[in-house]
Design a protein around this motif. Structure first.
Motif, PDB file in Angstrom:
ATOM      1  N   THR A 256       0.834  -1.162   0.057  1.00  0.00           N
ATOM      2  CA  THR A 256      -0.049   0.007   0.098  1.00  0.00           C
ATOM      3  C   THR A 256       0.955   1.293  -0.136  1.00  0.00           C
ATOM      4  OG1 THR A 256      -1.591  -1.229   1.096  1.00  0.00           O
ATOM      5  CG2 THR A 256      -1.902   1.102   1.243  1.00  0.00           C
TER       6      THR A 256
ATOM      7  N   ASP B 264      -5.611  -1.525  -5.155  1.00  0.00           N
ATOM      8  CA  ASP B 264      -5.197  -2.160  -3.748  1.00  0.00           C
ATOM      9  C   ASP B 264      -5.973  -2.962  -3.220  1.00  0.00           C
ATOM     10  OD1 ASP B 264      -3.540  -2.612  -1.705  1.00  0.00           O
ATOM     11  OD2 ASP B 264      -3.584  -0.314  -0.714  1.00  0.00           O
ATOM     12  N   GLU B 265      -5.766  -4.241  -3.201  1.00  0.00           N
ATOM     13  CA  GLU B 265      -6.642  -5.446  -2.914  1.00  0.00           C
ATOM     14  C   GLU B 265      -8.059  -5.272  -3.381  1.00  0.00           C
ATOM     15  OE1 GLU B 265      -6.055  -6.925   0.936  1.00  0.00           O
ATOM     16  OE2 GLU B 265      -4.208  -5.921   1.247  1.00  0.00           O
TER      17      GLU B 265
HETATM   18 MG   LIG Z   1      -2.090  -2.854   2.191  1.00  0.00          MG
END
Ligand SMILES: [Mg+2]
Ligand SMILES: Nc1ncnc2c1ncn2[C@@H]1O[C@H](COP(=O)(O)OP(=O)(O)OP(=O)(O)O)[C@@H](O)[C@H]1O
Lengths: 331, 554
Positions: free
Chosen positions: A59, A170-171
């Motif tokens: 991240t 992000d994910e």
């Molecule tokens: Mg993360």
């Protein structure tokens, strides 16, 4: 083996059309060194997976690429610009889905999608409506009443509805149900088909296997492995279980044999591709009673990278010792 | 609470095994741990408030004891206070001119009760709706904790803090030289005020879905209570009926230092005893995270176009609430301004007034004082509006916005700009409302614009406070309390600085001190452009820093 985590001074040949090119990225939070000389290259038109254990720095890397955080050291190029100084100009050309989507409690999903689209410089209304339908989102609900998966969908739709060159996710599928997961994959395929570049972080290995052209594995702020999935498969090991009449001596000294367990006349081991022939030959010397082997999985490779103690084994596998694998975590 | 026995008709022994542990009193299971957690979280805040409040009272008492050592000096000072409608409306009457305690606490009885009201309502909301909104109650609620336990724990925090504030204030006043019984009664009255407003905060927290709205609702109740007591104090036969409807009126009517009436304390205690069960009842009727009203669906298509649209949308509920409050308060205060004549009943008083510039001058003094208070309160509204910046940044919502083609500067300026324009507009509305109230009573329509113009001169000082809040956020995003601290210090300097003997250069730090006294005989407007420049400079400083630092989360 064609791994692209090259040493400094020998950049990969595809640098010319790299959408993201990061060299020696360092980031501290206070005294904590979160990114430690990280290199990352994402070529134009590829779907690139970012993997790594919790807290590895995925991240943080994405936030730096977005100009939300400032790099302490390193050179960064994103779409040919500097992520920090040219942030606004670059953001016209990319869309981002954060890992933890929070919405405004009293704005509806539809309002958020439109707001983000406009602030990105306009969105395709037909495409927006299609996405809302395909993702089965009720756009009239207020932010605070959405479930986790539906919040995620709002951010995904806002990102996918914009006509941009680069998607930073992000994910992106955290919280999506399997059906929506499939929908998401078709849209990523579509993005790839239309020549867009995607950088996504994920903990879902099957998703990475299904979607990504190349992956980079980050651990403790360093990219420890980077390459195409085919490259990475070469690094995987086959799990072999056998029963022999008499146990041959010296199995543990054979090249590419790991985790050897001998139990009476049963033997288990995980064996690298290069070591298979000699291992099986050695077992055959003891007269085989039974033999089972499990095909190499990427999961096993990833897990190996996630676990710190197995680092040296991975380092042996490559033709040249890779940076980041040789106990570079200075205390 | 939801585990069901395998066989509904199981013998009690079996059921007990499967039922959640009840401990002492099932409805309140887990209060202890939650209360400890809450106290731990506020281990700095609560002692700081307690010391601050008790210290303020003690310092005022000490200074007054030194300033008015003999009876005649006290009586004279008390008569000046009781002769001024402006002072009575702002602070209340001095019940007994010979009482040292009454004179010492004249400014703090009602005004201090209001400060306590703000703090305790905030405290109650913070530990109920605030936790719930942040999603932390969900974590706590999933453990072996009864649904009402967090509310009970919040009330525990309120009770503990009220006891601490009350006793420390009582002791402080006594040490400063006021009579023991009176000091204790004063502390008890403040503690009771804290309980009432804590209970009001708890009820408000059940009605709204956001902590921000719950605090706003509590403050609205507080404002009404304050105006009600002002009207009661100004009544011909003080206290008028309005005083008895106001928790702040009750605090005053205890009359700690002039024939203490302990029995009045029953009123706040009864009110608390009614409000707290109401909060529990409301809590039992709703889901975690929900308000009393169900969420209605909204538009599927948005019209918000950018950071300014979003900032207006987010700040709009608060702006509308403040507008309503300001209009009501303005009309009420404007219409009582004229009753100043009722206080000029002695010939000597009339002479003094004539020397000061006549009755109009007295009325103007009153109006100027009202505008000053409203300007300060609305500066607080501005600081609260700037809180959107750290709120959006910390919640991760700013991250999504700033990943679009929106620059940090335009995003931050949108929130700061809406806060500043909002404060300016609210102050103008306040002036218009006071002017309208006054114009209706005296029959001079010209008063409306005159007072709106006078109100406008309070805008720059309020904007400086907004600027300070923006600068603080830009440089220290986690320290938004710093802006509030400065705000309270500046207000305290304005109210008590002279009494405490604070040197002029320090007093001059407060932007409010540089607002001209209008309407008034000799206003000085010179500082206004300087204040405006400082306000804009502070905003530039904060936004500039924000554009160069890491975006924070969590
Ligand atoms: Mg993360
Ligand atoms: N603002 C911050 N201040 C201090 N430390 C931080 C901050 N943000 C991240 N970190 C730390 O940096 C490290 C990397 O965090 P990051 O969020 O990048 O991890 P991640 O790879 O995304 O992990 P996950 O898989 O859990 O999402 C962690 O140790 C985290 O605690």
């Amino acid at each position: 083996m064609t791994m692209s985590t090259a040493a400094p001074g020998s950049p990969p040949s595809d640098l010319g059309d790299a959408v993201i090119d990061v060299r020696g990225l360092v980031k501290h939070f206070g005294s904590l060194r979160v990114l430690d000389d990280l290199d990352l290259t994402v070529a134009s038109g590829e779907v690139h997976g970012l993997l790594g254990p919790n807290g590895a720095g995925k991240t943080t890397t994405l936030r730096i690429l977005l100009g939300l955080l400032r790099a302490d050291a390193g050179t960064l190029r994103l779409l040919g610009g500097d992520p920090w100084h040219d942030a606004v100009a670059l953001h016209h050309r990319l869309a981002y889905v954060p890992g933890d989507v929070t919405l405004w409690p009293n704005l509806t999903g539809g309002e958020v999608i439109d707001l983000l689209g406009r602030m990105r410089g306009g969105l395709d209304r037909a495409r927006r409506d299609e996405l809302i339908e395909r993702f089965d989102l009720d756009p009239t609900k207020r932010g605070r009443t959405y479930s986790k998966g539906n919040r995620q969908k709002v951010a995904l739709i806002a990102a996918l509805a914009s006509d941009v060159e680069l998607l930073l996710l992000d994910e992106p599928t955290a919280g999506l149900d399997p059906l929506m997961d499939a929908t998401f994959r078709t849209y990523i395929e579509q993005a790839r088909g239309s020549g867009r570049t995607v950088l996504l972080s994920s903990h879902v290995l099957s998703e990475v296997e299904a979607l990504c052209d190349r992956v980079s594995i980050i651990r403790s702020g360093v990219v420890v492995e980077s390459g195409s999935l085919a490259d990475l498969r070469h690094l995987t090991r086959t799990a072999v279980t056998a029963e022999v009449r008499s146990m041959p001596a010296g199995l543990e000294h054979l090249p590419g044999v790991h985790d050897l367990v001998v139990d009476g006349n049963r033997v288990r081991a995980s064996v690298e591709r290069e070591g298979l022939t000699s291992f099986i030959a050695a077992l055959g010397g003891g007269v085989l009673e039974s033999l089972t082997s499990q095909p190499p999985t990427l999961e096993e490779l990833f897990l190996r990278h996630y676990r710190e103690e197995l680092v040296p084994a991975a380092a042996d596998a490559g033709p040249e010792p890779r940076r980041g694998l040789r106990g570079r975590r200075s205390a | 609470m939801t585990s069901t026995p395998v066989r509904p008709a199981a013998a009690p022994a079996t059921t007990n095994l499967l039922a959640p542990p009840r401990g002492r009193g099932g409805a309140l299971a887990g209060v202890g741990p939650v209360l400890r957690l809450a106290l731990r979280r506020d281990r700095i805040l609560i002692p700081a408030w307690t010391l601050g409040i008790a210290g303020m009272a003690t310092m005022s008492a000490q200074a007054t004891v030194g300033l008015y050592p003999d009876l005649p000096a006290r009586v004279e000072a008390a008569q000046v206070v009781n002769g001024s409608a402006a002072l009575i409306a702002l602070y209340g009457r001095i019940q007994d001119p010979t009482s040292l305690g009454e004179l010492s606490m004249f400014k703090l009885t009602a005004f201090g009760a209001a400060i306590i009201g703000v703090l305790f309502a905030f405290l109650a909301v913070r530990h109920t709706r605030g936790e719930e909104e942040a999603g932390r109650l969900e974590l706590v609620g999933a453990t072996v904790v009864a649904r009402s336990a967090p509310l009970a724990a919040a009330m525990g925090v309120v009770a503990i803090t009220a006891t601490a504030v009350g006793s420390l204030t009582g002791v402080g006043l006594w040490v400063a030289g006021l009579p023991l019984a009176g000091s204790m009664a004063f502390g008890a009255a403040w503690a009771a005020t804290g309980l009432v407003f804590g209970a009001i905060g708890a009820v408000a927290a059940q009605l709204t879905v956001s902590a921000r709205a719950a605090t706003g609702l509590s403050l609205a109740v507080l404002a009404v209570a304050y105006v009600a007591r002002a009207i009661g104090d100004l009544a011909e036969q003080a206290p008028g009926p309005a005083s008895w409807l106001s928790p702040i009126g009750w605090t005053q009517q205890v009359r700690a230092f002039s024939g203490t009436r302990w029995q009045i304390l029953v009123l706040p205690l009864v009110a608390t005893a009614a409000l707290v069960p109401l909060a529990f009842w409301l809590r039992s009727r709703r889901d975690l995270g929900a308000g009393l009203l169900p969420d209605r669906p909204g538009p599927a298509v948005g019209r918000l176009a950018g950071p300014w649209g979003l900032a207006v949308r987010l700040q709009r509920p608060a702006l509308l609430g403040w507008t309503a409050g300001v209009v009501v308060m303005g009309l009420a205060l404007g219409s009582v301004a004229d009753s100043v004549e009722g206080f000029l009943d002695t010939a000597a008083m009339r002479d003094i007034v004539a020397a000061l510039g006549g009755e109009q001058a007295l009325v103007d003094m009153f109006l100027a004082a009202e505008l000053g208070i409203i300007g300060a309160v609305l500066a607080g509204a501005g600081i609260a509006a700037v809180r959107w910046l750290p709120h959006e940044e910390g919640s991760g919502r700013a991250e999504v916005l700033l990943a679009t083609a929106t620059s940090r500067r335009s995003w931050a300026l949108a929130h700061a700009g809406v806060a500043m324009l909002g404060v300016a507009a609210l102050i103008l509305v306040a002036g218009l409302a006071i002017g309208t109230g006054h114009a209706l009573v005296v029959g001079e329509p010209g008063q409306v614009l005159r007072l709106a113009a006078a109100a406008a001169t309070r805008i720059p000082a309020a904007l400086v406070m907004v600027g300070i809040a923006v600068a603080v956020w830009g440089w220290w995003p986690r320290a938004s309390w710093l802006a509030w601290l400065l705000f309270v210090v500046f207000l305290a300097l304005g109210e008590f600085g002279a009494l405490w003997g604070v040197p002029d250069p320090v007093m001059d730090l407060s932007p409010f001190r540089h607002s001209p006294l209008v309407p008034g005989p000799d206003p000085a407007f010179g500082a206004l452009p300087v204040l405006l420049l400082i306000a804009l400079g502070l905003v530039a400083l904060g936004v500039g820093r924000f554009s160069r630092r890491d975006l924070g989360t969590a």
